[in-house]
Scaffold this motif. Structure first.
Motif, PDB file in Angstrom:
ATOM      1  N   THR A   1      65.934  72.987 167.119  1.00 16.32           N
ATOM      2  CA  THR A   1      64.476  73.084 167.308  1.00 16.32           C
ATOM      3  C   THR A   1      63.824  71.702 167.407  1.00 16.32           C
ATOM      4  O   THR A   1      62.625  71.605 167.586  1.00 16.32           O
ATOM      5  N   TYR A   2      64.621  70.643 167.246  1.00 17.46           N
ATOM      6  CA  TYR A   2      64.039  69.295 167.329  1.00 17.46           C
ATOM      7  C   TYR A   2      64.489  68.639 168.626  1.00 17.46           C
ATOM      8  O   TYR A   2      65.587  68.092 168.703  1.00 17.46           O
TER       9      TYR A   2
ATOM     10  N   SER B   1      60.822  64.618 169.640  1.00 18.93           N
ATOM     11  CA  SER B   1      60.259  64.654 168.280  1.00 18.93           C
ATOM     12  C   SER B   1      61.237  64.083 167.248  1.00 18.93           C
ATOM     13  O   SER B   1      61.235  64.474 166.103  1.00 18.93           O
TER      14      SER B   1
ATOM     15  N   THR C   1      57.957  63.963 152.272  1.00 15.53           N
ATOM     16  CA  THR C   1      58.451  64.925 153.251  1.00 15.53           C
ATOM     17  C   THR C   1      59.141  66.113 152.574  1.00 15.53           C
ATOM     18  O   THR C   1      59.698  66.967 153.245  1.00 15.53           O
TER      19      THR C   1
ATOM     20  N   PHE D   1      62.127  65.762 157.323  1.00 15.58           N
ATOM     21  CA  PHE D   1      61.402  66.653 158.239  1.00 15.58           C
ATOM     22  C   PHE D   1      59.928  66.524 157.905  1.00 15.58           C
ATOM     23  O   PHE D   1      59.533  66.625 156.756  1.00 15.58           O
ATOM     24  N   TYR D   2      59.098  66.281 158.924  1.00 17.73           N
ATOM     25  CA  TYR D   2      57.685  66.006 158.654  1.00 17.73           C
ATOM     26  C   TYR D   2      56.827  66.662 159.732  1.00 17.73           C
ATOM     27  O   TYR D   2      57.146  66.587 160.920  1.00 17.73           O
ATOM     28  N   ASN D   3      55.756  67.312 159.284  1.00 23.78           N
ATOM     29  CA  ASN D   3      54.866  67.969 160.236  1.00 23.78           C
ATOM     30  C   ASN D   3      53.640  67.092 160.458  1.00 23.78           C
ATOM     31  O   ASN D   3      52.903  66.800 159.522  1.00 23.78           O
ATOM     32  N   HIS D   4      53.453  66.653 161.717  1.00 30.16           N
ATOM     33  CA  HIS D   4      52.316  65.775 162.022  1.00 30.16           C
ATOM     34  C   HIS D   4      51.541  66.402 163.176  1.00 30.16           C
ATOM     35  O   HIS D   4      52.089  66.608 164.265  1.00 30.16           O
TER      36      HIS D   4
ATOM     37  N   ASN E   1      56.599  69.607 164.407  1.00 32.01           N
ATOM     38  CA  ASN E   1      57.617  69.217 163.433  1.00 32.01           C
ATOM     39  C   ASN E   1      58.439  68.057 163.972  1.00 32.01           C
ATOM     40  O   ASN E   1      58.953  68.124 165.087  1.00 32.01           O
ATOM     41  N   TYR E   2      58.543  67.009 163.154  1.00 26.91           N
ATOM     42  CA  TYR E   2      59.316  65.841 163.564  1.00 26.91           C
ATOM     43  C   TYR E   2      60.546  65.702 162.677  1.00 26.91           C
ATOM     44  O   TYR E   2      60.501  66.040 161.495  1.00 26.91           O
ATOM     45  N   LEU E   3      61.638  65.160 163.249  1.00 26.53           N
ATOM     46  CA  LEU E   3      62.820  64.817 162.463  1.00 26.53           C
ATOM     47  C   LEU E   3      62.882  63.297 162.391  1.00 26.53           C
ATOM     48  O   LEU E   3      62.994  62.623 163.411  1.00 26.53           O
TER      49      LEU E   3
END
Length: 610
Positions: free
Chosen positions: A3-4, A8, A33, A67-70, A74-76
């Protein structure tokens, strides 16, 4: 993991001078995170080795995936925490190859120091985007304004780009993550390409063999695939792939742009060559450029305290060099200390840490001899050139030092040192550098009270105690960093130590002519303290060729032969003393001095008492 997409993913590492708060910042990023839960116990989570915990330093680069949501996406983020000491700059350069950007941490209290400059240029040469972060703004002496000026002057980074944070209290750390996502570009690669993975680190696990840390520059990798190493051409089957969220987390697949680990039944760490490229069987790719191999700067002999431990020490060394691939190992033996190895290290701290890890992780106690550096000799005699097959030889052991008659010149290794210091200590530091035969190359005021000095040092002058001397002169404020600067010709000689006229092979040293007298005198004095007295006189001498440059005399034990004389004629006393002196002279002719083994250990060990 699918999914990444590549867009991202962000790969970055944290670089800074020693003790500027890299590992603490890494802890906060892991907490924000949600990779680790927030507790007070999170101190240097990524420093896993016991040595690192005890000394409070990072020795091995560690990676973790966050894993961070900005803004709803969703970013890895793949974070690599790096060491700060000059000895481990090799780890830093390796970590940077798997990244597209760096966070440059500077202490608001200390300002820019030598290692900050060195690490900045490593990142700059690798053309990575750099995010300057000023840490420790919660300290009462913090002066972020001044540090911003320094960053602007030295690195040409506008001061508005600097983020002021306190990693300990977590102030503004969220902003760092947002900057990482905005500033650092995603990796340039595609999952549709054939697999291309770079091995940038490897560790050894007793149960599963070698665990390789990889960065994917193309394609995807899954369990069960057949892969080939470009370096050894060996074929492996992938047993497990996954990401590190500091701890290993197996996943089904890894995709292009991601950083993770791979276990493929490699038995020897030499198989997971750092800088190697992995690709799928029958789908060869152009290998990645890889790394320059680390150049050892300091050599020391390592011997087991008891020869029966030789095989255990051998297997411990093999396992530890798997984990720490920058150590070079050569077999070596000495008459006094038995069979052992000549190890090459990147610096003194590296040597100490290696020794400490041997003791803690493998329960091995060893004898380490005083550190030496590799010299070179340019041969002029045709016979020797024929024997060695080349006209320039490297001398690691003083026993192999060729005679002056057959050599056109000797070369010694030099380093380019950078010293950053408050200006009030300049006089003392310049004197120290001149004592160590250094040549000044540059002097630059970073701001009104900090100076950056550049010197060309002979490596053997700084290898033992230069750093300690520098720290004590400057009350701990000066910082020092060096890089290899090749070889230059020098007036080198071999100094022998003679005991009663017989040379003692283990104590021979290669030294610069100007320093020979002082070093010879010191060695003779220390031997005099450690060799037990005999019934005859012992002369301990330091010699260069046939010329004696220092001498200490160990007096003989003697019986009081005139005790029975009371009064009487003086000639009676003289006769008895003369007879004793003759006996001593005879004994000295046939007497043989055995230098005990613990005397060698005491003399060869590094001088801590100076």
């Amino acid at each position: 993991m699918s999914t990444y997409p590549v867009e991202s993913i962000r790969n970055f590492s944290i670089i800074a001078h020693v003790d500027h708060g890299k590992s603490t910042l890494a802890d906060r990023l892991l907490e924000i995170t949600g990779t680790i839960s927030k507790t007070d116990r999170n101190k240097q989570v990524l420093d896993k080795l016991q040595v690192e915990r005890e000394r409070g330093i990072t020795v091995k680069a560690q990676s973790a995936s966050l894993f961070y949501n900005h803004e709803g996406i969703n970013y890895l983020l793949n974070l690599i925490d790096t060491p700060g000491h000059v000895d481990f700059s090799y780890e830093v350069s390796r970590s940077l190859s798997a990244c597209q950007g760096v966070i440059l941490v500077v202490d608001a209290n200390e300002g820019i120091q030598a290692q900050t400059v060195a690490n900045f240029y490593l990142a700059f040469e690798a053309q990575l985007s750099i995010i300057p972060v000023i840490n420790k703004i919660d300290l009462k002496n913090a002066d972020p304004e001044r540090v911003e000026k320094q960053i602007e002057k030295l690195f040409d980074i506008p001061r508005d780009d600097c983020i002021r944070i306190s990693a300990k209290q977590g102030t503004n750390v969220e902003k760092v993550l947002q900057k990482v996502i905005e500033k650092i570009p995603p990796p340039q690669c595609n999952s549709a390409d054939p697999l291309k993975a770079l091995v940038f680190d490897s560790t050894f696990d007793h149960y599963r063999g070698v665990i390789a840390n990889i960065a994917l520059f193309g394609g995807e990798i899954a369990k069960g695939q057949k892969i080939v190493s470009a370096h050894t051409k060996k074929r492996y089957e992938v047993n497990e792939v996954g990401i590190l969220t500091p701890n290993e987390q197996p996943t089904h697949k890894l995709y292009a742009g991601q950083v993770g680990y791979l276990i493929a039944g490699m038995k020897e760490v030499t198989e997971a060559q750092i800088g190697d490229t992995l690709f799928l069987y029958k789908q060869p790719v152009e290998p990645l450029p890889g790394f320059k191999s680390a150049k050892p700067m300091v050599f020391a002999g390592m011997y087991p305290i008891d020869q029966t431990e030789y095989n255990n020490l051998k297997s411990a060394l093999e396992r530890l060099t798997l984990n720490d691939s920058s150590v070079t190992v050569h077999r070596d033996s000495s008459l006094a200390l038995g069979a052992g190895w000549r190890l090459g290290f990147l610096g003194l701290l590296h040597m100490e840490v290696f020794n400490q890890r041997l003791e803690q992780e493998y329960n091995m106690s060893v004898i380490l001899t005083a550190p030496t550096v590799p010299y070179k000799a340019v041969l002029s005699s045709a016979k020797l050139i024929k024997e060695y097959g080349k006209d320039e030889i490297t001398i690691i052991n003083p026993a192999q030092f060729p005679d002056k008659l057959s050599v056109s010149e000797y070369l010694e290794p030099t380093v380019l040192g950078t010293i950053v210091t408050p200006h009030e200590y300049i006089g003392k530091i310049i004197t120290l550098c001149q004592d160590r035969r250094a040549v000044q190359k540059d002097m630059l005021y970073i701001d009104e009270n900090r100076v950056m000095l550049k010197y060309l040092f002979p490596l053997n002058e700084i290898v033992v105690d230069f750093y300690d001397a520098l720290k004590s002169l400057s009350s701990g404020y000066a910082s020092f960093d060096y890089e290899d600067a090749g070889y230059q010709s020098a007036d080198l000689i071999k100094m022998d130590i003679l005991v009663n006229g017989n040379p003692v092979e283990e104590l021979a040293t290669v030294i610069h002519k100007d320093k020979a007298y002082a070093a010879g005198k010191l060695l003779c004095e220390r031997l005099k303290e450690t060799i037990p007295r005999q019934l005859f006189e012992i002369a301990i001498q330091a010699a260069i060729g046939k010329k004696i440059i220092a001498r200490e005399t160990l007096k003989a034990y003697r019986k009081n032969v005139v005790a029975k004389c009371y009064g009487g004629d003086i000639t009676r006393r003289m006769k008895l003393l003369k007879r004793q002196a003759e006996g001593k002279r005879l004994m000295r002719k046939i007497g043989n001095v055995e230098v005990p083994r613990d005397a060698f250990i005491r003399v060869l060990k590094r001088e801590t008492d100076k």
